[in-house]
Design a protein around this motif. Sequence first.
Motif, mmCIF file in Angstrom:
data_model
loop_
_atom_site.group_PDB
_atom_site.id
_atom_site.type_symbol
_atom_site.label_atom_id
_atom_site.label_comp_id
_atom_site.label_asym_id
_atom_site.label_seq_id
_atom_site.Cartn_x
_atom_site.Cartn_y
_atom_site.Cartn_z
ATOM 1 N N HIS A 74 0.868 -1.182 0.000
ATOM 2 C CA HIS A 74 0.000 0.000 0.000
ATOM 3 C C HIS A 74 0.904 1.231 0.000
ATOM 4 C CE1 HIS A 74 -3.311 2.685 0.536
ATOM 5 N NE2 HIS A 74 -2.929 3.053 1.751
ATOM 6 N N PHE A 75 1.373 1.598 -1.190
ATOM 7 C CA PHE A 75 2.339 2.684 -1.326
ATOM 8 C C PHE A 75 1.672 4.025 -1.044
ATOM 9 C CE2 PHE A 75 4.516 5.889 -4.012
ATOM 10 C CZ PHE A 75 5.770 5.824 -3.414
ATOM 11 N N CYS A 76 2.176 4.729 -0.028
ATOM 12 C CA CYS A 76 1.666 6.060 0.325
ATOM 13 C C CYS A 76 2.775 7.059 0.017
ATOM 14 C CB CYS A 76 1.272 6.116 1.794
ATOM 15 S SG CYS A 76 0.711 7.757 2.325
ATOM 16 N N TYR A 77 2.580 7.854 -1.042
ATOM 17 C CA TYR A 77 3.655 8.705 -1.549
ATOM 18 C C TYR A 77 4.183 9.659 -0.476
ATOM 19 C CZ TYR A 77 6.332 11.771 -4.604
ATOM 20 O OH TYR A 77 7.354 12.484 -5.183
ATOM 21 N N GLY A 78 3.306 10.329 0.235
ATOM 22 C CA GLY A 78 3.741 11.302 1.228
ATOM 23 C C GLY A 78 4.598 10.690 2.311
ATOM 24 N N ASN A 79 4.134 9.604 2.908
ATOM 25 C CA ASN A 79 4.882 8.961 3.994
ATOM 26 C C ASN A 79 6.197 8.361 3.507
ATOM 27 O OD1 ASN A 79 2.837 9.596 5.785
ATOM 28 N ND2 ASN A 79 1.815 7.612 5.586
ATOM 29 N N GLU A 80 6.150 7.750 2.335
ATOM 30 C CA GLU A 80 7.360 7.099 1.813
ATOM 31 C C GLU A 80 8.428 8.116 1.415
ATOM 32 O OE1 GLU A 80 8.071 3.990 1.885
ATOM 33 O OE2 GLU A 80 6.205 2.839 1.912
ATOM 34 N N THR A 81 8.001 9.243 0.806
ATOM 35 C CA THR A 81 9.003 10.243 0.418
ATOM 36 C C THR A 81 9.530 11.000 1.638
ATOM 37 O OG1 THR A 81 7.183 11.761 -0.168
ATOM 38 C CG2 THR A 81 8.259 10.555 -1.968
ATOM 39 N N MET A 82 8.718 11.153 2.668
ATOM 40 C CA MET A 82 9.221 11.765 3.885
ATOM 41 C C MET A 82 10.323 10.902 4.496
ATOM 42 S SD MET A 82 7.306 12.979 7.427
ATOM 43 C CE MET A 82 6.764 11.312 7.835
ATOM 44 N N LEU A 83 10.098 9.615 4.546
ATOM 45 C CA LEU A 83 11.108 8.694 5.066
ATOM 46 C C LEU A 83 12.358 8.708 4.192
ATOM 47 C CD1 LEU A 83 11.853 6.518 7.146
ATOM 48 C CD2 LEU A 83 10.785 4.821 5.621
ATOM 49 N N ALA A 84 12.157 8.722 2.872
ATOM 50 C CA ALA A 84 13.294 8.763 1.954
ATOM 51 C C ALA A 84 14.070 10.063 2.104
ATOM 52 C CB ALA A 84 12.803 8.589 0.517
ATOM 53 N N TRP A 85 13.365 11.169 2.337
ATOM 54 C CA TRP A 85 14.038 12.459 2.569
ATOM 55 C C TRP A 85 14.880 12.394 3.844
ATOM 56 C CZ3 TRP A 85 12.244 15.895 6.625
ATOM 57 C CH2 TRP A 85 12.994 17.082 6.707
ATOM 58 N N GLN A 86 14.309 11.826 4.885
ATOM 59 C CA GLN A 86 15.036 11.713 6.155
ATOM 60 C C GLN A 86 16.278 10.845 6.012
ATOM 61 O OE1 GLN A 86 11.820 10.137 8.500
ATOM 62 N NE2 GLN A 86 11.133 12.165 9.222
#
Length: 281
Positions: A74-86
């Motif tokens: 269940h890919f959630c763009y906002g949560n996944e990109t926030m984690l990737a940014w961190q």
Amino acid sequence: MLRSRYDVCTSAKTVLLVYAHQSAGSFNAAVKTAAVDELKKQGCRVLVSDLYEVKFKATATEDDITGAVKNPEHFCYGNETMLAWQEARLASDIVDEHKKLKEADLVIFQFPMYWFSVPAIMKGWMDRVLTLGFAYTLEKRYSEGIFRDKKAMLSFTTGSHETMFSSNGINGDMNVTLWPIQNGVLNYCGFQVLAPQIFWAPTHLSPEAREGLLEGWRTRLQGLLNEAPLAFPPADIFDKGKGFQLKPEVREKQADSPFGLTVGHHLEKPLPPQSQMKAGV
């Protein structure tokens, strides 16, 4: 002592131009060039993101992340990109734009209005670059936003004449058209939003008239960084414990006003005139 126009950027202000037009011969290109030239004359450092030139990817997808995602089912763009940014795992084109945004004191979005909004490639820039965590959080948004020390503005051309974007015109009130972008994107991230620069239907004008528009733009640029921003309601007048509704005392204070508070918070009253077009209204 009189102040020279060249004093505007003496503190080495940085301006980012996010530009979206396919043609170097377009009026938008001329507007962009005028801005770059005038701002540099003032001593500003000018960065340009020419989205079509670099073939900027418009779609927000899993490809914006290097390495594995946390929840592939269940890919959630906002949560996944926030984690990737961190974790420094975002795509390189997003990282490049993040660097420019961090350095910018002012961001100017230059574009032709498409379907009452920005072109898809610029919307993609907003979708991908204004990353959750980097540009906003649930705790840091609107007047408490991450970019509250930065300014931003829209500069765009229309295909329709100004009369068509009036409250009596067939396209409707331009203040309503601008609200989702200026409030829902720029103000949401905390930017101080400067009044838009609108070039009404330049394709219908003579070359001389178009040059007049450019000259007006150059004149505005000389004092742009000192302009007062548009007014948006501060976050603290909304009750977080009651679904972020306007506090009763605010509604009560507005009871005798002939207009609503803003385009979005109109309180079932007439919209405040020009509130998305001019500061101090």
